[in-house]
Design an enzyme around this catalytic site. Sequence first.
Site, short mmCIF file in Angstrom:
data_model
loop_
_atom_site.label_atom_id
_atom_site.label_comp_id
_atom_site.label_asym_id
_atom_site.label_seq_id
_atom_site.Cartn_x
_atom_site.Cartn_y
_atom_site.Cartn_z
N ASP A 36 -15.63 -53.12 -64.88
CA ASP A 36 -16.27 -52.94 -66.17
C ASP A 36 -15.59 -53.82 -67.21
O ASP A 36 -14.50 -54.36 -67.00
CB ASP A 36 -16.24 -51.46 -66.58
N GLU A 81 -11.41 -73.89 -36.77
CA GLU A 81 -11.63 -73.02 -37.93
C GLU A 81 -10.66 -73.37 -39.05
O GLU A 81 -11.02 -73.36 -40.22
CB GLU A 81 -11.46 -71.54 -37.53
#
Length: 737
Positions: free
Chosen positions: A543, A623
Amino acid sequence: MAIIYQRDKEHSGSNRIFTIHTAHSTYQMKVDAYGFLMHLYYGGKISGQMEERLSMDYLLTYYDRGFSGNPAAVGLDRTYSLDALPQEYPSLGTGDFRSSAFALRNEDGSESCDLRYVSHEVRKGKYGLQGLPAVYAKEEEAETLEIVLRDSVSGVEVRLLYGVLEKEDIITRSAVICNGGSGEIVVEKALSACMDFVAGEYDLISFHGRHAMERNLQRTHIDHGSQLIGSRRGTSSHQYNPAVIVTDRNATEENGSCYGMMFVYSGNFMCEAERDQYDQTRVMMGLQSDLFHYPLKPGESLVLPEVVLGHTDRGLGALSRMFHGAVRNHICRGKFRDRIRPVLLNSWEASYFDFNADTICALAESAAELGIDMVVMDDGWFGKREDDNSGLGDWQVNERKLGCTLGEMIERINGFGVKFGIWIEPEMVSEDSNLYREHPDWALRIPGREPVRGRNQLVLDFSREEVREYVFREICGVLEQGNVEYVKWDMNRSLSDIYSARNAQGKVTYDYMIGVYDFLEKLMQRYPDIMIEGCSGGGGRFDAGMLYYTPQIWCSDNTDAVDRVRIQYGTSFFYPASAVGAHVSAVPNHQTGRRTSLRTRGVVAMAGTFGYELDPGKLSPEEKEEIKEQVRQFKEYAPLIYRGDYYRLSDPFREAFGAWMFVSEDKSRALLSAVMLEIHGNMPVHYVRLKGLKPDAVYEDARSHKRYFGAALMNAGLPIPMKMEEYAAYQMELYEI
Ligand code: GLA
């Protein structure tokens, strides 16, 4: 001038009109002949030269309405009822039988308050709020309007505050409640903003969710009967985000009138939306009234957290960009506000509680090889903490587990050219901890009752200064053992057993939050060079209140790329990508078991602050090469992601793909990202239409060097290439030539 005050000549000067203009919106209210503060208008800009004629009080209508009370002040006039009139701060007990923004219990036990205009003041600059996070601005960027209302019987004064950031199209609302009387009163409900609409049909967009699946969008009609969302969990919560949108029924991403309401607060809140008997709409937001009974002795006051309001006629996308700007430039603070933040590798999903200094240093060594800037040691480094059942509150480094001191470990990490960050959860205590054994009354619990446990831990009473001070000292003791450059501030349960051994009970939920903010402020002041990332089981306290202290927040404990497309979509309505903590994790994903390609995980995490949450030691050489390239690419795109304008290009809850883009302010550069969410045999081709480009400019794809007109990309779109792969992802960087 953003705020204009006039006396209305038509009513022999007894009416006072307040008009607020932002770049594209107008807000108007009036104090009427009886001293009530009426709301007249909020919406698209109404501008004109003759400002005296601006009053829109003809919008107020007066009819004799059965069973709607009339204030004594109006005498025999039965056409005047607050039950039918739009108001700025409706309070309980005035004959307005709708839900009210304010409810007061007087010393005699009655619940009534009749607020009338006393005075007002217009000031340069934006007001601040004692102890609370709030929008800030330079003096010349903002204006403040303060309107003082008073209840003559109780002596209670409500100072309504309006902050106006004209350029940003932002109006903030807050209030200070002061007991100016001689008796003790209790504030039972005190919301921060009320929007009354006399006409029109509206939708409410809110963001509901759960742990690991936050901020799903819900759009409902605002109808008869009250719609209530909020939190009683002590945090803003995973379940409902403290930000909502009120729209015209036909508003879309691109078009239509939308109002945003964003609460700058991280604790209990509520938002109520209701259509009344005359089809008028009221939407309010502020502190949750459950578990809140705030006593005020004579002379005491209560400061309400603020709600940020924004309006646009240009649809949800424009509304989001308006709030992104407000959050980025007027809520987030500190040295890291405008910086590209470090790409980090977090130990949590790499090893959970099972690590020591050697394994953390091994992460750092791989980080250095991959171009990652920082390693974060997550939960498990302190006290007795081999799992999540013990140790919280004992903020002493477990050197036996690490095999060395923290300082030594950080030196080794820095030796690889890698920064170091650490996880803390200051608000918590485990029953199995030295702290709890010494100070059982420091936890929130009700005498004579067994407390409700959450993750097997209790919550410390942060409304008490001595509790905060102790934890602060302990945490500083850790942060000063070495070159700590980042802190992840976690909070992993909801508050229950609201009872403080030292505080009035009805104050605890609010004072707890004030305590958390006080702690964060002190931490920020003392360590301006440490970046703090917020977290509460992922996005349980995502928030604007937390963003005032922590410029980024871990968006969700769910790192699955497909779920994240949706979680980040919901998050994007109010919060900018620079605030969204997003990492690439291992497959099969630890929360869903789903496999997605490294490319897809990278593209999705690049809609946030970007980092990794896996053990590079378990990756193949291919990877690793791919990650190196990903990090390099992210760093190249980062200025666009952090500062660019964000456009949603699809609704991933309804469409077969998720797509979004970032566009630089001058529109000369853009980054398009898309992830296929569905795959079917012999599938139709999906086209994604770009947004925010210059229609007549020519853009070049940085990779293929193919050229396109801006208008063509926006009107006809691009086909998303079909691939025999689940959840394939695409990224395209465009330059204007
Ligand atoms: C929470 C956080 C995770 C991790 C764990 C540690 O769930 O959201 O990222 O830090 O706590 O216990």
